[in-house]
Design an enzyme around this catalytic site. Structure first.
Site, PDB file in Angstrom:
ATOM      1  N   PHE A  82       0.862  -1.188   0.000  1.00  0.00           N
ATOM      2  CA  PHE A  82       0.000   0.000   0.000  1.00  0.00           C
ATOM      3  C   PHE A  82       0.892   1.230   0.000  1.00  0.00           C
ATOM      4  CE2 PHE A  82      -2.368   3.454   1.879  1.00  0.00           C
ATOM      5  CZ  PHE A  82      -3.633   3.338   1.347  1.00  0.00           C
ATOM      6  N   ASP A 114       9.302   2.468   1.617  1.00  0.00           N
ATOM      7  CA  ASP A 114       8.149   3.271   2.012  1.00  0.00           C
ATOM      8  C   ASP A 114       7.971   3.083   3.515  1.00  0.00           C
ATOM      9  OD1 ASP A 114       5.614   4.132   2.741  1.00  0.00           O
ATOM     10  OD2 ASP A 114       4.592   3.264   1.010  1.00  0.00           O
ATOM     11  N   LYS A 146       2.780  10.091   8.213  1.00  0.00           N
ATOM     12  CA  LYS A 146       2.117   9.743   9.469  1.00  0.00           C
ATOM     13  C   LYS A 146       2.870  10.280  10.682  1.00  0.00           C
ATOM     14  CE  LYS A 146      -0.128   5.611   7.525  1.00  0.00           C
ATOM     15  NZ  LYS A 146      -1.514   6.081   7.548  1.00  0.00           N
TER      16      LYS A 146
END
Length: 396
Positions: free
Chosen positions: A137, A222, A251
């Site tokens: 993702f 990532d 985040k």
């Protein structure tokens, strides 16, 4: 399409994108949220690992208040002090030389894709394909959705952006089979978060580094979810002792404010004027918070305590699994999953939220498991409280 929150007509002004529970959160402190009715919730989601220091952390509140009174956004065409300080701090605590700030993880990943393709144009005869992984993702833009391996996304907004062949995580042969003259990079999450907290093994990460070296490819990690202390080290790839060429953060880097980053080795930095930019990139209000977050995370002993609490949470989940005949737990640090024996994950999430007098916020990225992403400042007592409530819910 369902009618939005009927109790609050203002909800009709929000575009419908998903079903939301009929509650409105009003405030938060540490590991707890409070809704408009005064009900408290123990938060083990924290905005999907966004609030790394919990709700209302004093360092973040102070950074926002102080910087807002000085300078919010002079334009990314000029330098500002907080962005310089945060870039230097990230470089000092990593293997990377340069940083580009953005607002979302998807934007940082788009930047990584663009940088790799630019490098391929300049140094690899126009190679542009980036091998990514099934179950991965990387964001919700068209390019990052195409790079993702989430089931069904290949047709959701078809046609996809081409150039992202999919390998299988922890299967080097599946990677090697996809490498050709068009390949410029390999991109992966050290732990697939949305995929169900599925870790890339240390050996696999080391082998990817080796195959990239052997074939002249870039390795992109990532770390939007795994970075900034989530796994007990500042960056998850450090568990494998490797140095990627490019890394993305999101985040936790902003502790709750919209901030992300693209980091790269000097040898890869090949953007030319006009190739990359953005209205809010590196604005001082957000990067001042990033500075505060980084200072907390790198304080002596902080990450050691995160690692210890991660082991504590993992051991508690495993004991719970053993008692209830579930399928174990997995993860690293304070990013963990409990594997259920059935597909009642969404039902458990709802029952946890609805329980009283206090609720519990959990996440089920897959029906057969629950994901735990508490604040890095969560206490052992709060972990024990969560485990006790969860056992009640699973037993029911």
């Amino acid at each position: 399409m369902e009618t939005p929150f009927a109790a609050d007509p203002a909800a009709n002004a929000l575009m419908w994108i998903t079903q939301r529970p009929q509650l409105v959160f009003a405030e938060g402190r540490g590991s707890w949220l409070v809704d408009q009715q005064g009900k408290r919730y123990l938060d083990f989601v924290q905005g999907w690992a966004v609030n790394c220091l919990g709700h209302g952390h004093p360092a973040i509140v102070e950074a926002l208040a102080s910087q807002a009174g000085k300078l919010i956004n002079p334009s990314p065409a000029f330098y500002n002090e907080p962005s310089l300080k945060l870039a230097a701090g990230l470089a000092a605590h990593s293997c990377f030389d340069r940083v580009f700030f953005a607002s979302t993880g998807a934007e940082a990943n788009e930047g990584a894709i663009k940088l790799a393709r630019k490098w391929g144009q300049k140094h690899k005869g126009g190679a542009h394909e980036i091998i990514t992984f099934a179950g991965g993702f990387h964001g919700r833009t068209l390019a990052t959705m195409s790079a993702s391996g989430k089931p069904g996304w290949d047709t959701l907004f078809a046609p996809q952006v081409p150039g992202f062949p999919k390998a299988q995580l922890n299967d080097l042969d599946s990677v090697a089979a996809l490498i050709n003259e068009r390949t410029v990079a390999i991109m992966l999450e050290p732990i697939q978060g949305e995929g169900g907290v599925v870790p890339a093994s240390v050996e696999f990460l080391q082998l990817l580094r080796q195959i990239c070296d052997d074939r002249g490819l870039l390795l992109i990690v990532d770390e939007v979810q795994t970075g900034m202390g989530r796994t007990g080290k500042l960056f998850a790839h450090q568990h494998a002792g490797i140095e990627p060429d490019i890394m993305t953060l999101g985040k936790g880097i902003g502790g709750g404010v919209p901030l992300s980053a693209l980091l790269a080795k000097e040898s890869v930095c090949c953007f030319e004027a006009g190739d990359q930019g953005g209205t809010y990139n590196g604005n001082p209000l957000m990067t001042a918070v990033g500075v505060a977050v980084l200072e907390v995370l790198t304080a002596p002993g902080f990450l050691d305590e995160v690692a210890a609490k991660g082991e504590y949470l993992g051991a508690g989940l495993q004991r719970l699994s053993d008692r209830l005949g579930l399928r174990g737990e997995r993860g690293e640090g304070l990013l963990r999953a409990l594997l259920l024996a059935d597909e009642r994950g969404p039902a458990i999430v709802e029952a946890a939220r609805e329980r009283g007098p206090e609720g519990l916020l959990l996440n089920a990225p897959r029906p057969h498991l629950l994901r735990f992403m508490p604040s890095l400042t969560v206490s052992r007592e709060e972990i024990d409280q969560m485990l006790a409530w969860l056992e009640e819910l699973l037993g029911a």
